[in-house]
Design an enzyme around this catalytic site. Structure first.
Site, mmCIF file in Angstrom:
data_model
loop_
_atom_site.group_PDB
_atom_site.id
_atom_site.type_symbol
_atom_site.label_atom_id
_atom_site.label_comp_id
_atom_site.label_asym_id
_atom_site.label_seq_id
_atom_site.Cartn_x
_atom_site.Cartn_y
_atom_site.Cartn_z
ATOM 1 C CG HIS A 114 -1.529 1.438 1.324
ATOM 2 N ND1 HIS A 114 -2.510 1.237 2.294
ATOM 3 C CD2 HIS A 114 -2.351 1.661 0.272
ATOM 4 C CE1 HIS A 114 -3.045 3.029 2.250
ATOM 5 N NE2 HIS A 114 -3.069 3.249 0.847
ATOM 6 C CG HIS A 119 0.409 6.195 -0.750
ATOM 7 N ND1 HIS A 119 -0.245 7.679 0.120
ATOM 8 C CD2 HIS A 119 -0.657 5.826 -0.478
ATOM 9 C CE1 HIS A 119 -1.720 7.281 0.558
ATOM 10 N NE2 HIS A 119 -2.049 5.885 0.386
ATOM 11 C CG HIS A 305 -4.283 3.941 -3.427
ATOM 12 N ND1 HIS A 305 -5.526 4.555 -2.929
ATOM 13 C CD2 HIS A 305 -3.585 4.084 -3.047
ATOM 14 C CE1 HIS A 305 -5.504 5.111 -2.325
ATOM 15 N NE2 HIS A 305 -4.823 4.401 -1.639
ATOM 16 C CG ASN A 309 -6.976 2.696 0.222
ATOM 17 O OD1 ASN A 309 -6.584 2.987 1.792
ATOM 18 N ND2 ASN A 309 -8.180 3.292 0.506
ATOM 19 C CB ILE A 453 -8.421 8.736 1.285
ATOM 20 C CG1 ILE A 453 -8.850 8.420 2.162
ATOM 21 C CG2 ILE A 453 -8.617 7.291 0.166
ATOM 22 C CD1 ILE A 453 -8.516 9.319 2.685
#
Length: 453
Positions: A114, A119, A305, A309, A453
């Site tokens: 993740h 990110h 993602h 997520n 997010i």
């Protein structure tokens, strides 16, 4: 037994969930200097005729007490015999062994799959795109929607989640070594292998097969992430190909675009500077390299993602299902902990996994992470109709949206097929993490354009 194992390997029936080599370098420090008491794990799984995976053996490893040069101390656990009475001590120990695997898997998912692989690695692409490409450049227009709010959410994460003493250090077993652990795995990162087809081949989940759809044959036919993901990947790639072909008619047009070349140079040499000499970087000399690179960036920021997520609360909101920490080692026979495991296994489990305060932190975190905002912009959408004045580009984008709607219909149809057991699992939760559209809130579906997010 050896012949059966060899036959299973040759027929692609054995798979390994390997959390050994990534964890073992940190395990001595974690177990000695934090409240965690855990193992590095390897799990062997067998592919059954119904396409489900059955765990056959779990190896729990600890650093050698005499030093790392002596390797690791390993112990292997196997399921109890089929005729074993339910609730037997052997079954209880097997269930506890699976707890340590789940702990490793939770940490690997959050810190590597993740955070690191979505990110973190996308940031240099965001920065270089804004620094080197003008607002009217076609590649800026293509990529900019997929970078919306990413830098902001990453900045917030550095303040309250992955900072020293933050939620991650408090609730996940690497504790104060969490970011060092995550960062160390960047040494194995390869941009080209984040393209979904390459990722599946690298992990041994697919093999090249020119006659099959997407030119791949999945070794697990009922693999929802791969099946839905390849459909999404193909639609994104077709869109990128259609769009870029409007502005780059030849390979020479790629090589002569000064802005584009400076953009790629900054990405490779500055943004991912410690990887600048890796041979796998595309040279950005032809249209195929531009299409594949842009497709991969969009995939990371959107579908990858989303898949990692937005299902977190569904799968991890019940802490015993996905614990983030273990506070005790496997009990040794003759100790009070072993007797507790025998007499009251539920209490022993709860005293082993994530504590109460940490559980509240994790559940609160993943509940927020699993939410879609009311102003989310999803794959196949733009936040303004005036994103381009090029009618051909607008028409290509409209085709992209229609293709995504067709993928949604196929996902719905697949989830109706009861024989596809992996699409629902034992608790009957349909796999919708790569369903492109969604409304606000916790929906378990929806692919936003960007990491917001």
């Amino acid at each position: 037994m050896f012949c059966l194992a060899l036959q299973a390997i040759k027929s692609n029936k054995l798979f390994i969930l390997d959390h050994h080599d990534t964890v073992i370098p940190y395990l001595r420090r974690i177990n000695d200097n934090t409240t965690s008491k855990t193992y590095a794990t390897r799990t062997i799984l067998y592919l059954q005729n119904d396409d489900t995976l059955k765990p056959m053996a779990i190896e729990l490893s600890l650093p050698h007490p005499d030093g790392d040069q002596f390797g690791a101390i390993n112990k292997v656990y196997t399921p109890p015999p089929a005729d074993q009475k339910e609730g037997s001590l052997e079954e209880i120990i097997w269930q506890l062994a699976k707890v340590y695997v789940s702990v490793n898997d939770s940490v690997s998912h959050e810190l590597i799959t993740h955070f690191l692989h979505t990110h973190a690695v996308i940031e240099p692409f965001v920065i270089a795109t804004n620094r080197q490409l003008s607002l009217i450049h076609p590649i800026y227009k293509l990529l900019h929607p997929h970078f919306r709010d990413t830098m902001s959410i990453n900045a917030i994460a550095r303040q309250i989640l992955i900072n020293g003493g933050g939620v991650v250090e408090l609730a996940f077993y690497p504790a104060k070594y969490s970011m060092e652990f995550s960062s160390s795995l960047y040494k194995d990162w390869n941009f080209t292998e984040q393209a979904l087809p390459q990722d599946l081949k690298k992990r041994g989940m697919a093999v090249p097969h020119p006659e099959s759809k997407h030119s791949l044959r999945l070794l697990i036919k009922d693999y929802p992430y791969a099946i839905d993901g390849l459909d999404i990947w193909s639609v994104i790639r077709n869109w990128v190909s259609d769009y870029t072909s409007l502005y780059y008619k030849t390979d020479e047009a790629i090589r002569s675009d000064t802005e584009l070349q400076m953009w790629w140079k900054e990405l490779v040499e500055v943004g991912h500077g410690d990887k600048r000499d890796e041979p796998w970087w595309p040279k950005m000399e032809n249209r195929e390299e531009l299409i594949e690179s842009c497709t991969t960036m969009i995939w990371i920021a959107s579908a990858l993602h989303a898949a990692t997520n937005f299902g977190q609360y569904t799968y991890s909101g019940y802490m015993p299902n996905r614990p983030t920490n273990s506070r005790r080692f496997m009990p040794v026979e003759g100790t009070a902990e072993f007797e507790e495991l025998r007499e009251n296994p539920d209490r022993a489990f709860m005293r082993t996994i994530t504590g109460k305060l940490q559980t509240l932190l994790v559940i609160s975190l993943i509940e927020v992470l699993s939410m879609h905002s009311s102003d989310e912009v999803y794959l196949g959408q733009r936040d303004t109709a005036e994103w381009t004045v090029d009618l051909e580009a607008a028409a290509a984008f409209e085709r992209f949206g229609k293709a995504l709607a067709e993928v949604e219909e196929r996902i719905v149809e697949r989830n109706r097929e009861e024989k596809l057991r992996n699409r629902h699992g034992p608790v009957k939760i349909p796999y919708t993490l790569l369903f492109p559209s969604s409304g606000a809130g916790m929906t378990g579906k929806g692919i936003p354009n960007s990491i917001t997010i």
